[in-house]
Design an enzyme around this catalytic site. Structure first.
Site, PDB file in Angstrom:
ATOM      1  N   LYS A  51       0.840  -1.198   0.000  1.00 18.94           N
ATOM      2  CA  LYS A  51       0.000   0.000   0.000  1.00 18.94           C
ATOM      3  C   LYS A  51       0.879   1.253   0.000  1.00 18.94           C
ATOM      4  O   LYS A  51       0.571   2.246  -0.666  1.00 18.94           O
ATOM      5  CB  LYS A  51      -0.945  -0.017   1.215  1.00 18.94           C
ATOM      6  CG  LYS A  51      -2.023  -1.092   1.087  1.00 18.94           C
ATOM      7  CD  LYS A  51      -2.780  -1.378   2.371  1.00 18.94           C
ATOM      8  CE  LYS A  51      -3.658  -2.610   2.181  1.00 18.94           C
ATOM      9  NZ  LYS A  51      -4.356  -3.048   3.401  1.00 18.94           N
ATOM     10  N   GLN A  95      -5.133  -2.157   9.561  1.00 24.16           N
ATOM     11  CA  GLN A  95      -4.840  -3.448   8.926  1.00 24.16           C
ATOM     12  C   GLN A  95      -5.381  -4.587   9.788  1.00 24.16           C
ATOM     13  O   GLN A  95      -5.173  -4.623  10.996  1.00 24.16           O
ATOM     14  CB  GLN A  95      -3.318  -3.577   8.719  1.00 24.16           C
ATOM     15  CG  GLN A  95      -2.895  -4.779   7.907  1.00 24.16           C
ATOM     16  CD  GLN A  95      -3.390  -4.746   6.458  1.00 24.16           C
ATOM     17  OE1 GLN A  95      -3.535  -3.690   5.853  1.00 24.16           O
ATOM     18  NE2 GLN A  95      -3.673  -5.903   5.905  1.00 24.16           N
ATOM     19  N   ASP A 118     -11.370   1.645   3.631  1.00 25.46           N
ATOM     20  CA  ASP A 118     -11.527   0.197   3.461  1.00 25.46           C
ATOM     21  C   ASP A 118     -12.999  -0.171   3.233  1.00 25.46           C
ATOM     22  O   ASP A 118     -13.301  -1.300   2.836  1.00 25.46           O
ATOM     23  CB  ASP A 118     -11.059  -0.524   4.737  1.00 25.46           C
ATOM     24  CG  ASP A 118      -9.723  -1.224   4.553  1.00 25.46           C
ATOM     25  OD1 ASP A 118      -9.385  -1.561   3.405  1.00 25.46           O
ATOM     26  OD2 ASP A 118      -9.038  -1.451   5.574  1.00 25.46           O
TER      27      ASP A 118
HETATM   28  N1  GUN Z   1      -6.523  -7.725   5.815  1.00 21.18           N
HETATM   29  C1  GUN Z   1      -6.733  -8.486   4.713  1.00 21.18           C
HETATM   30  N2  GUN Z   1      -7.307  -7.753   3.744  1.00 21.18           N
HETATM   31  C2  GUN Z   1      -7.454  -6.514   4.236  1.00 21.18           C
HETATM   32  C3  GUN Z   1      -7.982  -5.309   3.707  1.00 21.18           C
HETATM   33  O1  GUN Z   1      -8.454  -5.219   2.565  1.00 21.18           O
HETATM   34  N3  GUN Z   1      -7.946  -4.244   4.525  1.00 21.18           N
HETATM   35  C4  GUN Z   1      -7.451  -4.301   5.784  1.00 21.18           C
HETATM   36  N4  GUN Z   1      -7.471  -3.202   6.516  1.00 21.18           N
HETATM   37  N5  GUN Z   1      -6.966  -5.386   6.307  1.00 21.18           N
HETATM   38  C5  GUN Z   1      -6.963  -6.493   5.535  1.00 21.18           C
END
Ligand code: GUN
Length: 284
Positions: A51, A95, A118
């Site tokens: 990211k 996350q 998200d």
């Molecule tokens: N963990 C696995 N996929 C994701 C996601 O798309 N966003 C976040 N914040 N955590 C994750």
């Protein structure tokens, strides 16, 4: 079979966003994403780093807040509240997964829904389920964009979703319904999955199970979107689909890696820019 190139579409989207970000910066708006990483889970660190690379490419400022796995819920809530009130922060991402002693639902609910890039906040999930505009979670949004790019119309088609997670299975179901698909959701307790997948025009598989979809489970011409990320016995990254077995029977197939994964990140970048743009409208 046509290979659906998620990497290519993701880079086209990021290229467009790069221009939009530089236009926003000329208006003195500097899109910024705050990422909270709790603990030192290897996979989470890798996702967060991907990211960060995308943010740098597009020109979005990124603030990484790393917290120890022993942090108490109240402290984490304070960190989020501070970011909620920080006008320079447009997007907030926690996350997942969080350590077991922390209630993920509670934490996600604290995030300002307007900064919830998200799309996990109950307000955004609710808006999605009634077809209202909000922030949409990135993987399902990326899947819909891939289908659109390849002119795959789901209207009235039999779409089978495998997996009922809050991150993929449930939101992709809502998006497919919005496009008037006929959607069947299968999951770990579903009996005789093959009898359902064999009827499918489109299969979206997000089960996290290596080689779950085999050629005997699909009908000729099916479109398959593989959301799985697994490791095979040679430690290579593979999806939930037996790619070699299905490639001559499917009409479209996403590779892993290079399919859905890059789109998830591109959609995250798009959500950050969307929030920053909304703020720019507010200031006009
Ligand atoms: N963990 C696995 N996929 C994701 C996601 O798309 N966003 C976040 N914040 N955590 C994750």
């Amino acid at each position: 079979m046509i290979l659906i190139d998620g990497k290519l579409l993701a880079s086209e989207i990021k290229e467009k966003l790069k221009v939009e970000v530089s236009e926003l910066k000329q208006k003195n708006i500097h899109p910024k994403l705050a990422v909270i990483l709790v603990g030192d889970d290897f996979a989470s660190k890798k996702y967060v780093n991907n990211k960060k690379i995308a943010c740098e490419y597009v020109g979005i400022e990124q603030e990484l807040i790393e917290l120890g796995s022993d942090i108490i819920e109240e402290e984490l809530i304070k960190v989020i509240e501070k970011l909620n009130n920080d006008e320079s922060v447009h997007g907030i991402l926690v996350q997942l997964p969080l350590p077991k002693h922390i209630d993920s639902y509670k934490i996600i609910s604290i995030i300002n829904p307007n900064k919830d890039v998200d799309g996990f906040h109950p307000e955004n999930v609710g808006k999605l389920s009634i077809g209202c505009e909000g922030l949409i979670s990135c993987t399902p949004n990326g899947i819909m964009r891939l289908l659109e790019k390849y002119n795959i119309d789901v209207w009235g088609k039999n779409c089978v979703v495998i997996g009922k997670s809050n991150i993929v299975g449930k939101p992709i179901t809502m998006l497919l319904l919005k496009e008037n698909a006929t959607v069947t959701v299968c999951h770990i307790e579903t009996r005789d999955i093959s009898s359902i997948t064999r009827q499918a025009d489109v299969i979206i598989v997000a089960a996290g199970k290596l080689g779950l979809i085999t050629s005997d489970m699909i009908k000729p011409g099916v479109v398959i979107i593989d959301v799985g990320i697994n490791r095979n016995e040679d430690n290579e990254i593979c999806g939930d689909v037996d790619f070699d077995g299905c490639k001559n029977k499917a009409s479209y197939l996403t590779p892993v890696p290079g399919g859905v994964g890059p789109m998830t990140i591109a959609m995250l970048m798009e959500n950050c820019v969307k929030v920053a743009k909304n703020i720019s409208l507010y200031h006009e």
